[in-house]
Motif scaffolding. Structure first.
Motif, PDB file in Angstrom:
ATOM      1  N   ALA A 243      35.038  69.562  40.748  1.00 40.23           N
ATOM      2  CA  ALA A 243      33.984  68.718  40.195  1.00 40.23           C
ATOM      3  C   ALA A 243      34.458  68.281  38.821  1.00 40.23           C
ATOM      4  O   ALA A 243      34.955  69.100  38.043  1.00 40.23           O
ATOM      5  N   THR A 245      34.148  65.261  35.323  1.00 42.59           N
ATOM      6  CA  THR A 245      33.567  64.131  34.612  1.00 42.59           C
ATOM      7  C   THR A 245      34.733  63.313  34.079  1.00 42.59           C
ATOM      8  O   THR A 245      35.646  63.861  33.448  1.00 42.59           O
ATOM      9  N   ASN A 254      30.520  61.055  36.608  1.00 37.95           N
ATOM     10  CA  ASN A 254      30.777  62.268  37.367  1.00 37.95           C
ATOM     11  C   ASN A 254      31.533  61.922  38.641  1.00 37.95           C
ATOM     12  O   ASN A 254      31.474  60.793  39.137  1.00 37.95           O
ATOM     13  N   PHE A 279      31.536  58.846  41.325  1.00 40.59           N
ATOM     14  CA  PHE A 279      30.283  58.599  42.032  1.00 40.59           C
ATOM     15  C   PHE A 279      29.619  57.312  41.541  1.00 40.59           C
ATOM     16  O   PHE A 279      29.621  57.011  40.343  1.00 40.59           O
ATOM     17  N   ASP A 280      29.045  56.574  42.496  1.00 45.97           N
ATOM     18  CA  ASP A 280      28.257  55.374  42.175  1.00 45.97           C
ATOM     19  C   ASP A 280      29.066  54.421  41.292  1.00 45.97           C
ATOM     20  O   ASP A 280      28.583  53.884  40.289  1.00 45.97           O
ATOM     21  N   ARG A 322      28.397  66.810  42.980  1.00 40.66           N
ATOM     22  CA  ARG A 322      27.187  66.215  42.411  1.00 40.66           C
ATOM     23  C   ARG A 322      26.225  67.301  41.938  1.00 40.66           C
ATOM     24  O   ARG A 322      25.671  67.241  40.827  1.00 40.66           O
ATOM     25  N   ASN A 325      27.581  69.083  38.754  1.00 40.06           N
ATOM     26  CA  ASN A 325      27.448  68.280  37.537  1.00 40.06           C
ATOM     27  C   ASN A 325      25.995  68.162  37.091  1.00 40.06           C
ATOM     28  O   ASN A 325      25.698  68.110  35.895  1.00 40.06           O
ATOM     29  N   GLN A 326      25.061  68.109  38.039  1.00 44.91           N
ATOM     30  CA  GLN A 326      23.656  68.038  37.693  1.00 44.91           C
ATOM     31  C   GLN A 326      23.160  69.336  37.069  1.00 44.91           C
ATOM     32  O   GLN A 326      22.205  69.336  36.269  1.00 44.91           O
TER      33      GLN A 326
END
Length: 328
Positions: A243, A245, A254, A279-280, A322, A325-326
């Motif tokens: 994971a 960033t 992230n 992501f996204d 995800r 990171n959250q």
């Protein structure tokens, strides 16, 4: 845990000064005030190093001095032939500079370490380096050695600096009975113990590089990746999935990163690569500078029997990244 963080590389308040011994430009090196200096290679700038540097900064503030760090390039052990292990680094010079700034350092002296400098005696180091630079106080770790064949130690420095240079010797920092060190941190990263390594560093381990073209397979299976060409010879973490960033143009994204040989598609041995799925995110970023922070180790690299199995596992890895990171 209070982590040190810093933004994208740019203009730093801490001044980097490259020096070599003997000095030929001393007039340019002498500062307007006396200097409180932390001395060491400081690869990793881990929590133990931070204790040494903070003490130098504290003395500078109390005594009206400038705060400084003296580091060495290349790594002394590399020059002295103690193995290729030290060719790789935890923190290249530009990252040290950023971290020193976080710690309140004014000046970063980068001493060229070569065989000539390695032959300098402990007394010559004090008389020919520290005193000419206007050092008023020196701070070192308890296991500091210096001078030809490591003849000097922290106690030697204390005696040689009398009566005009104060010396502070900082005791080691331990983690569950193990001394916090660059070697210990390297070993943890290579074992995949990222949580412990990040704890010792006081921040997420990171690398930086340029986004380059890969084989394009990630996009064809629904997971486009940014392939990293690293700027420096970083210590390589264990092959596997992380994971992360990632920082692009000052913005954090992230994602999930695979560090490995891509065994599903490659049967012959190749160099390890780092591929990050952000992501996204859907932009053309080839040629962009990227900085990647490793937040958590998800799993070791593995080979899959089919593309469908690979896609399913990547989706599971992304979902786990995800969630991690959250939670951080």
């Amino acid at each position: 845990m209070n982590y040190l963080f810093y933004g994208n590389a740019g203009v730093f308040a801490v001044k980097m000064i490259s020096i070599s011994y003997p000095f030929t430009n001393l007039a340019e090196l002498v500062q307007e005030k006396a200097v409180s200096i932390a001395i060491g290679h400081f690869d990793g700038v881990h929590r133990g190093h931070q204790n040494v540097i903070r003490q130098a900064v504290d003395v500078a503030r109390k005594e009206g001095m400038l705060s400084a760090v003296m580091t060495f390039s290349p790594h002394p052990k590399e020059v002295l032939g103690h193995g290729e292990h030290y060719y790789s680094c935890l923190t290249p010079l530009h990252k040290k500079q950023a971290l020193f700034e976080e710690l309140g350092v004014d000046i970063m002296y980068v001493m060229r370490f070569d065989l000539s400098f390695a032959a300098v005696s402990p007394s010559e180091f004090v008389s020919g380096v520290l005193r000419p630079l206007g050092v008023g106080h020196a701070v070192v770790g308890f296991d500091f050695t210096f001078g030809s064949k490591g003849a000097g130690n922290a106690s030697t420095l204390l005696e040689l600096c009398k009566p005009d240079i104060g010396v502070s010797i900082v005791e080691p920092l331990y983690d569950n009975g193990v001394k916090v060190s660059s070697t210990y941190t390297r070993d943890l990263l290579e074992q995949g113990n990222l949580d412990k390594a990040n704890s010792l560093l006081g921040r997420p381990y990171e690398v930086s590089g340029t986004v380059v073209h890969g084989d394009g397979r990630g996009r064809t299976i629904g997971f486009p990746t940014a392939n990293l060409e690293l700027h420096d010879p970083y210590v390589a973490p264990k092959l596997g999935v992380y994971a992360i960033t990632a920082w692009l143009d000052g913005v954090a994204y992230n994602g999930v990163l695979n560090h490995g040989m891509k065994p599903t598609f490659n049967k012959s041995e190749i160099k390890p690569v780092m591929e990050a799925n952000l992501f996204d995110f859907d932009r053309d970023i080839y040629g962009k500078e990227i900085r990647v922070q490793f937040k958590a180790f998800i799993r070791s690299e593995q080979k899959f029997g089919s593309i469908d199995q690979l896609i399913s596992q990547i989706a599971a890895d992304a979902a786990q990244a995800r969630a991690i990171n959250q939670s951080l």
